[in-house]
Scaffold this active site. Structure first.
Site, short mmCIF file in Angstrom:
data_model
loop_
_atom_site.label_atom_id
_atom_site.label_comp_id
_atom_site.label_asym_id
_atom_site.label_seq_id
_atom_site.Cartn_x
_atom_site.Cartn_y
_atom_site.Cartn_z
N HIS A 58 33.00 50.80 20.44
CA HIS A 58 32.33 50.13 21.57
C HIS A 58 32.06 51.09 22.73
O HIS A 58 31.28 50.75 23.62
CB HIS A 58 33.20 48.96 22.06
N ASP A 98 29.28 54.78 29.87
CA ASP A 98 29.53 53.41 29.41
C ASP A 98 28.90 53.25 28.02
O ASP A 98 27.74 53.63 27.82
CB ASP A 98 28.86 52.42 30.38
P1 ADQ Z 1 33.73 46.83 28.96
O1 ADQ Z 1 34.06 48.20 29.42
O2 ADQ Z 1 34.72 45.79 29.28
O3 ADQ Z 1 33.42 46.79 27.39
P2 ADQ Z 1 31.04 45.56 29.53
O4 ADQ Z 1 30.12 45.93 28.44
O5 ADQ Z 1 30.40 45.50 30.86
O6 ADQ Z 1 32.30 46.53 29.67
O7 ADQ Z 1 31.63 44.15 29.15
C1 ADQ Z 1 32.41 43.43 30.04
C2 ADQ Z 1 32.37 41.96 29.64
O8 ADQ Z 1 33.41 41.28 30.33
C3 ADQ Z 1 31.06 41.29 30.03
O9 ADQ Z 1 30.75 40.32 29.08
C4 ADQ Z 1 31.40 40.63 31.39
O10 ADQ Z 1 30.67 39.46 31.65
C5 ADQ Z 1 32.87 40.31 31.21
N1 ADQ Z 1 33.60 40.41 32.47
C6 ADQ Z 1 33.79 41.50 33.23
N2 ADQ Z 1 34.54 41.20 34.32
C7 ADQ Z 1 34.82 39.89 34.23
C8 ADQ Z 1 35.55 38.98 35.04
N3 ADQ Z 1 36.16 39.36 36.16
N4 ADQ Z 1 35.62 37.70 34.63
C9 ADQ Z 1 35.03 37.31 33.48
N5 ADQ Z 1 34.33 38.11 32.69
C10 ADQ Z 1 34.23 39.39 33.05
C11 ADQ Z 1 33.43 47.75 26.32
C12 ADQ Z 1 32.66 49.04 26.55
C13 ADQ Z 1 31.22 48.74 26.94
C14 ADQ Z 1 30.58 47.86 25.85
C15 ADQ Z 1 31.45 46.67 25.53
C16 ADQ Z 1 30.91 45.85 24.35
O11 ADQ Z 1 33.28 49.83 27.56
O12 ADQ Z 1 30.48 49.93 27.12
O13 ADQ Z 1 29.31 47.43 26.31
O14 ADQ Z 1 32.77 47.06 25.22
O15 ADQ Z 1 30.67 46.66 23.24
#
Ligand code: ADQ
Length: 478
Positions: free
Chosen positions: A157, A365
């Site tokens: 990921h 990211d």
């Molecule tokens: P993350 O680093 O966690 O994921 P991201 O892709 O932005 O980053 O996903 C975060 C998820 O968590 C989103 O669905 C967001 O809506 C949710 N989220 C974040 N903060 C939240 C909060 N306070 N309350 C509720 N929901 C929240 C890792 C990798 C990324 C990759 C994803 C998926 O680091 O690059 O995109 O996996 O593969």
């Protein structure tokens, strides 16, 4: 039909009392439900080092959830240690934060073996196994050592590290060898796919035999990008429903006609939160006419607080917000409103829809799902603007966002100004292209594409390697 077994570090249990699960959890649960399946992983709890971990079992519809605790030592050395103090900074280009310790690596291997043994216990020979993320580089090696011939896929990921970074990790060759024991290695972007192929061919002298295929020892591994997506139709629906949610963490009514900037990030040094706050502060200093016209809304959830770098970042972030608010606030206006809560998925979609701008400033990211969720949640008649770091995987697929280098403070300030001033016609033009891209390859397409390749890899394993029998019909297709 063979069943699907998913292994991920944390398991998303179906729980009606918890905030609703996001798109990834739902997509995996749907895939498991379709064929019947098992989701395996850590339950988030710790036990004493001398205690024996036992697997708990929950059944929901067609899916069985099997989870176990980690010992304190495993938590410290596998999770906080090798996974998050070695691999995470390595993959996110933070060579300065890499700590590499032989004992932690051993515990990482021990945990990988523990889950491989469980897989051996529960998998039938025709079951398909899908392993998720950097916690489990070596699981397939142990499965093979235990005699398993199952199709085993791995999806990373997060970004894939460059060679120069791999060379700083003494056990890099071993880890890359282990990766070649998977049948399919999935990456987020073409860039990551190329870096992964390069690491395999350079560090192991493995042979690239076709655009996506690698031959190493007796195995053919597919190395290919599958950019993770969201479910735009579902998000559009819930965002509409929750746009006027009176329980929202932010009081949009009180903000009146101000423009709003939303940021949603775990508090992680890869997300560029300090860079964004610094740029916002520069913006307010440069353009005082925007005071009281804009508010920055930040949802920043702390995580991994047992790791020093994360504790320090959380502290610095709180101080930064305080400093900016102290410098610019006026009686009835606070430049930044910051929440550290976990927000229910539906409520979050409503917040995206109400926000004029979403600002993503990651330094590195894998994809960044917030970028995709934000676009999916917009009102097509009056959409907001996405400012997106060039260092996210999403930037490869969302060129109609305002793409910015978060390490260039002036460019960040100008990007915000451009977003705040963008006419509605231009916002709609960009939005239409972005939403079409999200619909063209959504989260279900991502999951299906990976699983189709994993199941098809069957045929590839039987073909003879180059130089032996090029008359083999499968070889001729390659
Ligand atoms: P993350 O680093 O966690 O994921 P991201 O892709 O932005 O980053 O996903 C975060 C998820 O968590 C989103 O669905 C967001 O809506 C949710 N989220 C974040 N903060 C939240 C909060 N306070 N309350 C509720 N929901 C929240 C890792 C990798 C990324 C990759 C994803 C998926 O680091 O690059 O995109 O996996 O593969």
């Amino acid at each position: 039909m063979s069943k699907l077994i998913v292994l991920s570090n944390r398991v998303s249990l179906p729980n009606p009392d918890k905030p609703a699960a996001g798109g990834l959890a739902v997509a995996l649960q749907d895939a498991l439900d379709e064929t019947g399946g098992i989701w395996l992983g850590w339950n988030g709890e710790q036990i004493n080092n001398d205690q024996q971990a036992e697997f708990g079992r929950i059944n929901n519809k067609n899916v069985e959830y099997l989870t176990c605790p980690l010992t304190h030592q495993q938590y410290e050395q596998y999770y906080c240690g090798f996974a998050n103090n070695t691999l995470w900074p390595a993959m996110h280009e933070r060579a300065d934060l890499i700590e590499c310790n032989a004992e932690e690596y051993e515990t990482y291997q021990q945990v990988n073996r523990l889950f491989a043994e469980k897989l051996k216990d529960i998998a039938q020979p025709d079951d398909v196994i899908w392993v998720h993320d950097y916690h489990f580089f070596s699981v397939a090696r142990y499965c093979r050592e235990l005699g398993m011939q199952n199709k085993i896929g791995f999806f990373l990921h997060i970004p894939f590290a460059r060679l120069v970074i791999w060379r700083q990790i003494p056990m890099a060759n071993r880890l890359i060898q282990d990766l070649c024991q998977y049948d399919v290695v999935g990456l987020q972007t073409e860039h990551d796919q190329n870096l992964c192929m390069q690491a395999c061919t350079t560090l192991l002298q493995a042979q690239k035999i076709q655009q996506y295929l690698l031959s190493y020892q007796k195995r053919i591994t597919t190395i290919k990008c599958y950019p993770i997506g969201v479910n735009p139709d579902h998000i559009q629906k819930v965002a509409r429903q929750y746009a006027d949610d009176s329980q929202s963490v932010f009081d949009f009514d009180a903000l009146g006609k101000q423009q709003t900037i939303i940021g949603v990030d775990r508090i992680d040094y890869s997300k560029g939160l300090l860079e964004r706050f610094n740029a916002y502060s520069d913006f307010l200093a440069t353009y005082p006419e925007y005071h009281r016209q804009v508010t920055d809304l930040q949802i920043a959830c702390p995580c991994r607080l047992d790791i020093v770098a994360y504790q320090e970042l959380f502290k610095r972030l709180k101080e930064k917000v305080k400093t900016i608010n102290a410098q610019f606030a006026q009686d009835d206006w606070l430049p930044i409103e910051c929440s550290h809560d976990v927000v229910a998925h539906e409520a979050l979609m409503g917040i995206y829809r109400k926000s004029s701008i979403c600002w993503i400033s990651s330094i590195r990211d894998g994809m960044n799902l917030v970028a995709k969720e934000y676009i999916a949640a917009q009102d097509p008649a009056n959409p907001g603007v996405l400012i997106l770091s060039k260092y996210t995987g999403a930037a490869e697929q969302m060129p109609e966002a305002i793409i910015v280098d978060p390490e260039d403070p002036k460019a960040m300030v100008q990007a915000l100004k451009l977003a705040l001033d963008m006419p509605q016609e231009e916002r709609i033009r960009r939005y239409q292209k972005l939403i079409a891209g999200l619909k063209a390859f959504d989260i279900n397409d991502w999951r299906n594409a990976f699983l189709v390749d994993l199941r098809q890899n069957n045929e590839l394993q039987n073909f003879k390697r180059p130089g032996r029998d090029t008359a083999n019909p499968v070889y001729q297709l390659l």
